[in-house]
Design a protein around this motif. Structure first.
Motif, PDB file in Angstrom:
ATOM      1  N   VAL A   1      -5.635   3.378   1.540  1.00  0.00           N
ATOM      2  CA  VAL A   1      -5.338   4.613   1.260  1.00  0.00           C
ATOM      3  C   VAL A   1      -3.603   4.564   2.023  1.00  0.00           C
ATOM      4  O   VAL A   1      -3.557   3.477   2.866  1.00  0.00           O
TER       5      VAL A   1
ATOM      6  N   GLY B   1       2.271   5.472   2.059  1.00  0.00           N
ATOM      7  CA  GLY B   1       4.062   5.177   2.358  1.00  0.00           C
ATOM      8  C   GLY B   1       5.257   4.538   3.142  1.00  0.00           C
ATOM      9  O   GLY B   1       6.292   5.526   2.497  1.00  0.00           O
ATOM     10  N   LYS B   2       5.244   4.637   3.956  1.00  0.00           N
ATOM     11  CA  LYS B   2       6.103   3.847   5.393  1.00  0.00           C
ATOM     12  C   LYS B   2       6.328   3.052   5.496  1.00  0.00           C
ATOM     13  O   LYS B   2       6.412   2.637   6.701  1.00  0.00           O
TER      14      LYS B   2
END
Ligand code: FAD
Length: 322
Positions: free
Chosen positions: A34, A37-38
């Motif tokens: 999981v 997205g950074k």
């Protein structure tokens, strides 16, 4: 809400998390990753110190390839942010806004975020893209060889970066972020390497045609490259929620198998104490993956197809020193 079951849940889709996902999937384990997205790697315009990429590769392209690699072996990659995690009798349950994930083991590869100088997002992105703003002398000191470079910061970290960069260029400037002078011991170290010292506060940082201009009490000076040495925020809150030990500055404590102090909770990458490099992330992720496989197999907690499981119940293979 359905709870998806995995052998291992990986939280974080940067180089560490994705490497571990590929390893674990290739061990025929059910792996879910999981990620929100950074990744810091997304800020890399072009990396030139990654073995196997002599022509260099952008962080974005590297992550695309690593995602494809993990998916190819069956790892499930999920976009989302794990906001809560708790222990259960059989392992862990992690919560995202879109669902819940349970697993027998969890790997935290949640990384860190660099503290930024006061620059708006667009200028920050453009300065990074042009190579005038850099965060990692180990990664790209070579690219600023012989150039006029500055380090922003006023502590041990900033002075160490100046000393490191001095081996690439004889034009190194230390700019303290506050009006106060550097403490004597740090000032002496800067003088010893012939660094120029400027006192803050910094009133403005602007992109110029050839670099970054830094305005302070003593005026405006232009640099080919500026390294902010302002520290990082370390994403270890989930580990702390589970009671895992962390260092004073927040890095997750692990043993030489990347095990935290909580059973079946592992950590790898920038979020653990050590050198923040992709090669190191990949190495720690490989070690963690083998430890996860071995620890779960030792308790016969793996849900392999019977054939593979039968083959596995044979004496544990010698896989080096995991
Ligand atoms: C400008 C720049 C240039 C660099 N250049 C190089 C270089 O040339 N060579 C090199 O080796 N290294 C370089 N680095 C360092 C490199 O980017 C990092 O060492 C590497 O990205 C760390 O990988 P990681 O997987 O530990 O963490 P990250 O890549 O930061 O990934 C962590 C992931 O976890 C996710 N996450 C965090 N919390 C949660 C949560 N609760 N739920 C879901 N997801 C979560 C984040 O969104 C992120 O995607 C550079 C870094 C920067 C900033």
């Amino acid at each position: 809400m359905t709870i998806e079951q995995s052998d291992c849940l990986i939280i974080g889709g940067g180089p560490a998390g994705l490497t571990a996902a590929t390893y674990l999937a290739r061990f025929h384990m059910r792996v879910t990753l999981v990620n929100d997205g950074k990744s810091r790697a997304l800020l890399i315009p072009q990396s030139h110190n990654l073995p196997g990429f002599p022509e260099g590769i952008s962080g974005h392209d590297l992550l695309l390839r690593m995602r494809e690699h993990a998916r190819q072996y069956g790892a499930a990659l999920v976009d989302g942010r794990v906001d809560d995690i708790r222990r259960t009798a059989t392992g862990f349950v992690a919560q995202t806004q879109d669902g819940a994930w349970s697993a027998r083991a969890v790997l935290l590869a949640t990384g860190v975020t660099n503290r930024r100088p006061s620059l708006d997002d667009d200028t920050h992105a453009e300065a990074l893209r042009r190579g005038h703003l850099r965060y990692c002398p180990v990664c790209d000191g070579y690219e600023v060889s012989g150039q006029n470079v500055a380090v922003i910061g006023c502590d041990e970290r900033a002075v160490s970066e100046c000393e490191f960069l001095r081996s690439f260029s004889d034009r190194v400037t230390a700019i303290s972020t506050v009006g106060d002078d550097f403490p004597d011991d740090l000032r002496h170290r800067l003088e010893r390497i012939g660094a120029t010292i400027r006192l803050g506060p910094i009133t403005a940082i602007r992109l110029s045609v050839s670099g970054l201009e830094v305005a302070a009490e003593d005026g405006v000076k232009n640099y080919d490259a500026v390294y902010p040495a302002l520290g990082s925020s370390i994403h270890s809150s989930l580990a702390k929620e589970l009671g895992a030990a962390a260092t004073e500055d927040g890095c997750i404590e692990v043993d030489r198998h990347q095990r935290t102090t909580v059973k079946h909770l592992y950590a790898a990458g920038d979020v653990v104490y050590g050198l923040d490099q992709i090669s190191v992330c990949n190495g720690q992720a490989a070690i963690a993956a083998v430890a996860i496989r071995n620890d779960l197999s030792a308790e016969q907690q793996l849900s392999w197809p019977p054939a593979a499981r039968q083959a596995f119940l044979s004496p544990e293979p010698d896989v080096g020193n995991p």
